[in-house]
Scaffold this motif. Structure first.
Motif, PDB file in Angstrom:
ATOM      1  N   UNK A 128       0.855  -1.184   0.000  1.00  0.00           N
ATOM      2  CA  UNK A 128       0.000   0.000   0.000  1.00  0.00           C
ATOM      3  C   UNK A 128       0.895   1.239   0.000  1.00  0.00           C
ATOM      4  N   UNK A 129       0.653   2.120  -0.949  1.00  0.00           N
ATOM      5  CA  UNK A 129       1.404   3.371  -0.985  1.00  0.00           C
ATOM      6  C   UNK A 129       0.415   4.502  -0.710  1.00  0.00           C
ATOM      7  N   UNK A 130       0.699   5.290   0.323  1.00  0.00           N
ATOM      8  CA  UNK A 130      -0.301   6.225   0.820  1.00  0.00           C
ATOM      9  C   UNK A 130       0.293   7.482   1.444  1.00  0.00           C
ATOM     10  N   UNK A 146      10.625  -8.926  -7.165  1.00  0.00           N
ATOM     11  CA  UNK A 146       9.657  -9.618  -8.017  1.00  0.00           C
ATOM     12  C   UNK A 146       8.491 -10.169  -7.206  1.00  0.00           C
ATOM     13  N   UNK A 147       8.697 -10.351  -5.911  1.00  0.00           N
ATOM     14  CA  UNK A 147       7.619 -10.888  -5.077  1.00  0.00           C
ATOM     15  C   UNK A 147       6.509  -9.854  -4.865  1.00  0.00           C
ATOM     16  N   UNK A 148       6.851  -8.589  -5.005  1.00  0.00           N
ATOM     17  CA  UNK A 148       5.839  -7.536  -4.951  1.00  0.00           C
ATOM     18  C   UNK A 148       5.147  -7.485  -6.305  1.00  0.00           C
ATOM     19  N   UNK A 149       3.862  -7.776  -6.326  1.00  0.00           N
ATOM     20  CA  UNK A 149       3.133  -7.873  -7.590  1.00  0.00           C
ATOM     21  C   UNK A 149       2.065  -6.810  -7.766  1.00  0.00           C
ATOM     22  N   UNK A 150       1.624  -6.179  -6.666  1.00  0.00           N
ATOM     23  CA  UNK A 150       0.515  -5.226  -6.739  1.00  0.00           C
ATOM     24  C   UNK A 150       0.798  -4.020  -5.850  1.00  0.00           C
ATOM     25  N   UNK A 151       0.508  -2.832  -6.404  1.00  0.00           N
ATOM     26  CA  UNK A 151       0.467  -1.614  -5.600  1.00  0.00           C
ATOM     27  C   UNK A 151      -0.991  -1.295  -5.299  1.00  0.00           C
ATOM     28  N   UNK A 152      -1.266  -0.915  -4.062  1.00  0.00           N
ATOM     29  CA  UNK A 152      -2.628  -0.553  -3.645  1.00  0.00           C
ATOM     30  C   UNK A 152      -2.602   0.902  -3.187  1.00  0.00           C
ATOM     31  N   UNK A 153      -3.453   1.715  -3.788  1.00  0.00           N
ATOM     32  CA  UNK A 153      -3.497   3.126  -3.421  1.00  0.00           C
ATOM     33  C   UNK A 153      -4.223   3.311  -2.081  1.00  0.00           C
ATOM     34  N   UNK A 154      -3.575   4.053  -1.182  1.00  0.00           N
ATOM     35  CA  UNK A 154      -4.219   4.447   0.074  1.00  0.00           C
ATOM     36  C   UNK A 154      -4.600   5.910  -0.011  1.00  0.00           C
ATOM     37  N   UNK A 155      -5.706   6.193  -0.676  1.00  0.00           N
ATOM     38  CA  UNK A 155      -6.052   7.582  -0.998  1.00  0.00           C
ATOM     39  C   UNK A 155      -6.527   8.377   0.220  1.00  0.00           C
ATOM     40  N   UNK A 156      -7.118   7.718   1.204  1.00  0.00           N
ATOM     41  CA  UNK A 156      -7.532   8.463   2.398  1.00  0.00           C
ATOM     42  C   UNK A 156      -6.329   9.017   3.149  1.00  0.00           C
ATOM     43  N   UNK A 157      -5.322   8.174   3.348  1.00  0.00           N
ATOM     44  CA  UNK A 157      -4.124   8.637   4.041  1.00  0.00           C
ATOM     45  C   UNK A 157      -3.354   9.651   3.205  1.00  0.00           C
ATOM     46  N   UNK A 158      -3.335   9.451   1.892  1.00  0.00           N
ATOM     47  CA  UNK A 158      -2.649  10.416   1.036  1.00  0.00           C
ATOM     48  C   UNK A 158      -3.298  11.792   1.149  1.00  0.00           C
ATOM     49  N   UNK A 159      -4.621  11.839   1.119  1.00  0.00           N
ATOM     50  CA  UNK A 159      -5.318  13.120   1.258  1.00  0.00           C
ATOM     51  C   UNK A 159      -4.996  13.767   2.605  1.00  0.00           C
ATOM     52  N   UNK A 160      -4.955  12.949   3.644  1.00  0.00           N
ATOM     53  CA  UNK A 160      -4.637  13.483   4.978  1.00  0.00           C
ATOM     54  C   UNK A 160      -3.235  14.078   5.002  1.00  0.00           C
TER      55      UNK A 160
END
Length: 294
Positions: A128-130, A146-160
């Protein structure tokens, strides 16, 4: 031809509080592509140990069909993280989701911990990148393992963190969203958009799904089962897109060797063929997923 395994449908990825056993049971019947069994925000501190047990039992159960089952552990700076990571690694879900990953070093530390705790090879890492720092270092994060396959947006924390407001169109977040998308595509990773907070605002939710799809996200994280159908529809190729993809591929095949290929008056090049193949691969993967669920 495009590799089907690279396009596992992730149109809808639903957070489920692992402290709620009824919710975990209900998830077995939802038409969702993926589940995040949550040990973090959705779970009170005194319920975290039992939630951990519930999530690990669910991941081991094999009762969720072809849904992608992941476990979100508590953050690396919390007292629960080490126990969460050890238990989740042993349970062997499809992936372990870690919040607030802000550096390539953090990714490497997490991957080493998964290996130390014996996580099976199929258990991947979702980061999660936020935070602003994560957005500015998104490519380093995405490319760290290579084991990291997905990025997940943490938009609530980013806005904060940005001191930004939640507004229609998400203008304050677009720079961060764009940087994360660029990083994911540069490193060949999937990327899932952040949540929409107002579960009663269907119109706003569908508009944000459309925006996410148009930007290039693979799907959306969700906080309520009522959002699943809309996300599935928004992030799936439309009937028209599938028809056009088939037409483009047929025109390309028929015109091989002729120099110039057209479809409905438009010139077709390799890039159009690759896009058409991706549309059909996703369409077929979704059909297979839905057939297995029926």
């Amino acid at each position: 031809m495009t590799d089907k395994n690279a396009f596992r449908p992730r149109r809808s990825v639903l957070y489920m509080p692992s402290s709620n056993e009824r919710a975990l049971e209900k998830a077995k019947s939802l038409a969702v592509d993926g589940l995040i069994l949550d040990l973090e925000d959705a779970v009170a501190p005194d319920a975290k140990p039992s939630a951990r047990d519930n999530a690990c039992a669910a991941a081991r159960s094999g009762e969720y069909g072809r849904r992608e089952v992941t476990i979100r552990v508590n953050g690396m700076d919390t007292e629960w993280h080490a126990d969460d990571l050890a238990a989740a690694s042993e349970a062997g879900p499809d992936a372990i989701v870690v919040p607030k990953v802000s550096s390539a070093d953090a990714v490497r530390e997490l991957v080493a911990a998964l290996e130390k705790h014996g996580a099976p090879e199929h258990t991947k890492l979702w980061a999660m990148i936020e935070t602003p720092h994560a957005m500015l270092h998104a490519q380093e994060i995405a490319g760290a393992s290579d084991r990291l396959t997905v990025l997940v947006m943490g938009t609530n924390d980013l806005a904060k963190e940005l001191y930004a407001e939640h507004v229609p169109g998400r203008q304050p977040l677009l720079t961060g969203l764009g940087l994360a998308l660029l990083a994911a595509r540069a490193e060949g990773k999937a990327i899932i958009d952040g949540v929409y907070n107002d579960v009663k605002d269907t119109e706003g939710f569908l508009a944000e799904c459309q925006q996410g799809r148009e930007m290039g996200f693979d799907g959306k994280t969700l906080i309520h089962p009522g959002q699943v159908e809309g996300a599935n529809r928004a992030f799936a190729p439309s009937d028209k897109a599938v028809e056009d993809a088939r037409g483009i591929l047929q025109a390309w095949e028929d015109g091989r060797g002729s120099g110039v290929v057209t479809y409905n008056g438009r010139m077709i090049e390799n890039l159009h063929v690759e896009s058409a193949q991706r549309v059909l691969t996703m369409h077929e993967a979704i059909q297979e997923l839905e057939a297995d669920a029926s």
